[in-house]
Structures are given as C-alpha cells and as structure tokens.
Design an enzyme around this catalytic site. Structure first.
Site, PDB file in Angstrom:
ATOM      1  N   GLY A  15       1.007  -1.286  -0.113  1.00 15.70           N
ATOM      2  CA  GLY A  15       0.157   0.162   0.149  1.00 15.70           C
ATOM      3  C   GLY A  15       0.800   1.302  -0.155  1.00 15.70           C
ATOM      4  O   GLY A  15       1.549   1.347  -0.707  1.00 15.70           O
ATOM      5  N   ALA A  87       2.415   2.637   9.198  1.00 15.44           N
ATOM      6  CA  ALA A  87       1.484   1.467   9.466  1.00 15.44           C
ATOM      7  C   ALA A  87       0.769   1.803  10.145  1.00 15.44           C
ATOM      8  O   ALA A  87       0.245   3.296  11.086  1.00 15.44           O
ATOM      9  CB  ALA A  87       2.253   1.122  10.431  1.00 15.44           C
ATOM     10  N   GLY A  88      -0.091   1.056   9.917  1.00 13.39           N
ATOM     11  CA  GLY A  88      -1.860   1.030   9.894  1.00 13.39           C
ATOM     12  C   GLY A  88      -3.125   0.189  10.173  1.00 13.39           C
ATOM     13  O   GLY A  88      -2.692  -0.501   9.230  1.00 13.39           O
ATOM     14  N   ILE A  89      -4.026   0.451  10.658  1.00 16.11           N
ATOM     15  CA  ILE A  89      -5.027  -0.951  10.451  1.00 16.11           C
ATOM     16  C   ILE A  89      -6.957  -0.306  10.982  1.00 16.11           C
ATOM     17  O   ILE A  89      -6.782   0.018  11.301  1.00 16.11           O
ATOM     18  CB  ILE A  89      -4.993  -2.287  11.120  1.00 16.11           C
ATOM     19  N   TYR A 159     -10.815   3.067  14.004  1.00 13.54           N
ATOM     20  CA  TYR A 159     -10.452   4.150  13.071  1.00 13.54           C
ATOM     21  C   TYR A 159     -10.423   5.557  13.465  1.00 13.54           C
ATOM     22  O   TYR A 159      -9.161   6.242  13.778  1.00 13.54           O
ATOM     23  CB  TYR A 159     -10.402   3.316  12.222  1.00 13.54           C
ATOM     24  N   PRO A 189      -4.654  11.549   4.017  1.00 10.66           N
ATOM     25  CA  PRO A 189      -5.233  11.107   2.762  1.00 10.66           C
ATOM     26  C   PRO A 189      -7.087  10.835   3.497  1.00 10.66           C
ATOM     27  O   PRO A 189      -7.281  10.507   3.793  1.00 10.66           O
ATOM     28  CB  PRO A 189      -4.603   9.424   3.072  1.00 10.66           C
ATOM     29  N   GLY A 190      -7.144  11.050   1.505  1.00 13.10           N
ATOM     30  CA  GLY A 190      -8.331  10.488   1.436  1.00 13.10           C
ATOM     31  C   GLY A 190      -8.486   9.586   1.038  1.00 13.10           C
ATOM     32  O   GLY A 190      -8.283   8.726   1.536  1.00 13.10           O
ATOM     33  N   ILE A 192      -7.482   6.564  -1.027  1.00 10.35           N
ATOM     34  CA  ILE A 192      -6.310   5.565  -1.973  1.00 10.35           C
ATOM     35  C   ILE A 192      -6.067   4.361  -2.134  1.00 10.35           C
ATOM     36  O   ILE A 192      -6.850   3.662  -0.898  1.00 10.35           O
ATOM     37  CB  ILE A 192      -5.157   6.161  -1.582  1.00 10.35           C
TER      38      ILE A 192
HETATM   39  N1  NAD Z   1      -6.156   4.097   2.082  1.00 11.26           N
HETATM   40  C1  NAD Z   1      -6.471   5.521   2.699  1.00 11.26           C
HETATM   41  O1  NAD Z   1      -7.381   5.169   1.698  1.00 11.26           O
HETATM   42  C2  NAD Z   1      -6.037   5.857   3.320  1.00 11.26           C
HETATM   43  C3  NAD Z   1      -6.946   6.998   3.778  1.00 11.26           C
HETATM   44  C4  NAD Z   1      -6.835   7.640   4.907  1.00 11.26           C
HETATM   45  C5  NAD Z   1      -5.357   7.319   6.458  1.00 11.26           C
HETATM   46  N2  NAD Z   1      -5.053   5.714   5.181  1.00 11.26           N
HETATM   47  C6  NAD Z   1      -3.727   5.798   6.588  1.00 11.26           C
HETATM   48  O2  NAD Z   1      -2.643   5.366   5.088  1.00 11.26           O
HETATM   49  C7  NAD Z   1      -1.813   4.552   5.697  1.00 11.26           C
HETATM   50  C8  NAD Z   1      -1.125   3.453   5.329  1.00 11.26           C
HETATM   51  O3  NAD Z   1      -2.516   2.623   4.967  1.00 11.26           O
HETATM   52  P1  NAD Z   1      -2.577   2.192   3.408  1.00 11.26           P
HETATM   53  O4  NAD Z   1      -3.878   2.051   2.743  1.00 11.26           O
HETATM   54  O5  NAD Z   1      -1.689   1.605   2.966  1.00 11.26           O
HETATM   55  O6  NAD Z   1      -3.179   0.368   4.417  1.00 11.26           O
HETATM   56  P2  NAD Z   1      -2.162  -0.888   3.618  1.00 11.26           P
HETATM   57  O7  NAD Z   1      -3.583  -2.221   4.490  1.00 11.26           O
HETATM   58  O8  NAD Z   1      -3.059  -1.867   2.734  1.00 11.26           O
HETATM   59  O9  NAD Z   1      -0.914  -1.190   4.585  1.00 11.26           O
HETATM   60  C9  NAD Z   1      -0.760  -1.223   6.101  1.00 11.26           C
HETATM   61  C10 NAD Z   1       0.620  -1.552   6.571  1.00 11.26           C
HETATM   62  O10 NAD Z   1       0.789  -1.185   7.962  1.00 11.26           O
HETATM   63  C11 NAD Z   1       1.051  -3.250   8.380  1.00 11.26           C
HETATM   64  N3  NAD Z   1       0.690  -2.961   9.473  1.00 11.26           N
HETATM   65  C12 NAD Z   1      -0.343  -3.008   9.998  1.00 11.26           C
HETATM   66  N4  NAD Z   1      -0.256  -3.689  11.593  1.00 11.26           N
HETATM   67  C13 NAD Z   1       1.143  -3.187  11.837  1.00 11.26           C
HETATM   68  C14 NAD Z   1       1.906  -3.403  13.169  1.00 11.26           C
HETATM   69  N5  NAD Z   1       1.334  -3.833  14.175  1.00 11.26           N
HETATM   70  N6  NAD Z   1       3.054  -3.302  13.100  1.00 11.26           N
HETATM   71  C15 NAD Z   1       3.802  -2.946  12.106  1.00 11.26           C
HETATM   72  N7  NAD Z   1       3.154  -2.350  10.367  1.00 11.26           N
HETATM   73  C16 NAD Z   1       2.077  -3.167  10.328  1.00 11.26           C
HETATM   74  C17 NAD Z   1       0.625  -3.842   7.357  1.00 11.26           C
HETATM   75  O11 NAD Z   1       1.524  -5.018   7.343  1.00 11.26           O
HETATM   76  C18 NAD Z   1       0.679  -3.268   6.229  1.00 11.26           C
HETATM   77  O12 NAD Z   1       1.533  -3.484   5.401  1.00 11.26           O
HETATM   78  C19 NAD Z   1      -2.564   4.159   7.323  1.00 11.26           C
HETATM   79  O13 NAD Z   1      -1.984   4.438   8.288  1.00 11.26           O
HETATM   80  C20 NAD Z   1      -3.745   4.409   7.080  1.00 11.26           C
HETATM   81  O14 NAD Z   1      -4.622   4.409   8.181  1.00 11.26           O
HETATM   82  C21 NAD Z   1      -5.155   5.260   4.023  1.00 11.26           C
END
Ligand code: NAD
Length: 253
Positions: A15, A87-89, A159, A189-190, A192
């Site tokens: 991601g 990193a995020g969930i 979240y 981010p919006g 993504i």
């Molecule tokens: N995709 C979106 O639309 C969006 C929107 C707003 C914010 N975000 C934020 O952007 C960031 C990246 O999100 P993404 O869309 O790439 O998500 P994603 O789920 O594709 O990737 C997240 C990554 O974080 C890792 N991760 C999860 N728990 C972890 C832990 N405890 N320690 C280490 N790594 C861990 C996962 O293994 C994964 O590789 C996050 O913080 C998410 O909250 C994303």
C-alpha cells in the site's frame, strides 16, 4: 556508512508505505522498510532501485520491538534522518464497520494500539535517538486520515478516534521537537487505492466513489509519496505542525 539520507518507513510491506519506499528510493534515499509482515517487506526492498536498503520485521504496537529495531537499525546503518509512520489498521467485518454499540473492547484497543500507540512508540524512539545523535534536517511524518477530519463514512469509530488522536499528537510533537531542529508534519489521505480501501469497497464501486472527488479519481500511493518527498526535503525546513490533505479535493477547509 553512506552519506545518503536514511528514511525509516513503517507499514512498508504494501500500500502507501510500499509506495513511499519506492518513491523515496528513486529520489536517492536509503530505505529501512519495516512491517509486521516481514516477507512482504523483503519483497518490497528487493524491488527498490539503488543499494543500501534494508527490511525489518517490526510490530509498531510493541515497545520492545520498536526500541530493539531502532537500536539494531542505527547500529547497522547509522542515524535515521527521517521517519515515516505509515503502519495502520482498519478493522471491518464483511466490509462493514461495527456500530459503536456493537464494538468490542478488543477491536477498540487493537486499533488504538497500532494507529496511535504505534505512532507514539516510533516517534519516541526517533526523538530519543536524535537527542543522542542529532542529524541535520530531522523529519517525522505521521498519518492521520480524512476520516478523522470528517467523521468518516466507511471507517469504524475506533479508527476515526485513533486517527483523530494523531491530529493533536502531531502538533504536540512538532512543538517539542522544534528545538531539536526536527520538523513534524502529518498526512491526511483521502480515498487511496490500497488493500485498506478495498476492505470497504467492492469491485466496480470505484466510479461511484470517484464521482464524489473533485479531481475525479481515487488517489494512488504515489500521490501520498510525492507530498512526503517534499515534506522530508531540506527545502521544507520552515514547515512544521501541519496536516497535509492529499485527497483530490474530497475535503476542503
Ligand atoms: N488507503 C486509504 O484510503 C487511507 C486513507 C486514510 C488514511 N490511510 C492511512 O494510510 C496508512 C497506510 O494505509 P494503506 O492504505 O497503505 O493500508 P494497507 O492495509 O494497504 O497497509 C498497511 C500496512 O501496515 C502494516 N501493519 C499493520 N499493522 C502493523 C503493525 N502492528 N506493525 C507494523 N506494520 C503494521 C500492514 O502489514 C500493511 O503492510 C495507514 O496509516 C492508514 O490508516 C489510508
């Protein structure tokens, strides 16, 4: 040790984190890619252009793992110049968020452990290390979300709450770190296009989602990476305590 600046990216296994690692490696940075998923992280690093990159299994919610990884990384590669906390969930159930009335304490705690505590632990390790061994142009980038700013349409209350904490924490950290010459900025981010977004979006729903975005498309990891490339550059030295919206105009304030 290399004179090329070293960036630690958490959540780099896929991601946005993986996109940030690739973008910054192209710009000539050395990347330390960390993730809960070590195999994915290794694959990301193997595909990066240039040399001097490394991958680390690190659970950002574990105090021991974060502190041990920082110590091992800096012993091997030298001081981390910039930290990107991607990193995020987001926990959903069959693509749906649970209502607050139905949210378990475990779900609440796990979400905050990764998104909020994880950001605290990683940034604390960074500022502690920089107190001992300062770097020029120290940089931290945190991750909030448009969901925290808007109250979220797809995401869970846990979240939204965990990402709202980052809005305040980023400012507190920026204020404290300024004396060390470290700037701290967040990204909100919006929508993504990553696995996290796809948790809540069925195939075929992209057009409907894009129709609500003024720029008419979902964002890509590279859109986020480009903003981070600027924020961690020496040219951004007078920018701190900000939250950069990368959302195609989805939320304008
Ligand atoms: N995709 C979106 O639309 C969006 C929107 C707003 C914010 N975000 C934020 O952007 C960031 C990246 O999100 P993404 O869309 O790439 O998500 P994603 O789920 O594709 O990737 C997240 C990554 O974080 C890792 N991760 C999860 N728990 C972890 C832990 N405890 N320690 C280490 N790594 C861990 C996962 O293994 C994964 O590789 C996050 O913080 C998410 O909250 C994303």
């Amino acid at each position: 040790m290399s004179s090329r600046r070293l960036v630690l990216v958490t959540g780099a296994g896929q991601g946005i984190g993986a996109g940030v690692a690739a973008h910054l490696a192209k710009q000539g940075y050395r990347i330390a890619a960390a993730d809960l998923n070590a195999d994915k992280c290794a694959d990301v690093v193997a595909a990066l252009p240039g040399d001097g990159h490394s991958h680390w299994r690190m659970d950002v919610s574990s105090e021991r793992e974060v502190d041990d990884t920082f110590a091992a990384l800096e012993a091997q590669q030298g001081p981390v110049d910039a930290l990107v906390c991607a990193a995020g969930i987001l926990i959903l159930h069959d693509g749906e968020r649970r209502l607050i009335a139905d949210t378990s304490l475990d779900e609440w705690e796990l979400t905050h452990a990764v998104n909020t505590r994880g950001t605290f632990l990683c940034t604390r390790a960074y500022v502690r290390a920089r107190r001992e061994r300062p770097v020029e142009h120290g940089r931290i980038v945190t991750f909030s979300s448009c969901a925290a700013q808007l109250g979220g349409y797809r995401s869970s209350s846990a979240y939204i709450s965990s990402k709202a904490a980052i809005l305040g924490y980023t400012k507190a950290l920026a204020r404290e770190s300024a004396a060390q010459g470290i700037t701290v900025n967040g990204i909100a981010p919006g929508l993504i296009d990553t696995a996290m977004l796809r948790l809540s979006m069925q195939a075929g729903q992209e057009q409907a989602a894009a129709a609500n975005i003024p720029l008419g498309r979902l964002g890509q990891p590279d859109d986020i990476a480009a903003a981070i490339g600027f924020l961690i550059s020496p040219e951004a030295s007078y920018i701190t305590g900000t939250m950069t919206d990368v959302n195609g105009g989805y939320r304008m304030q």
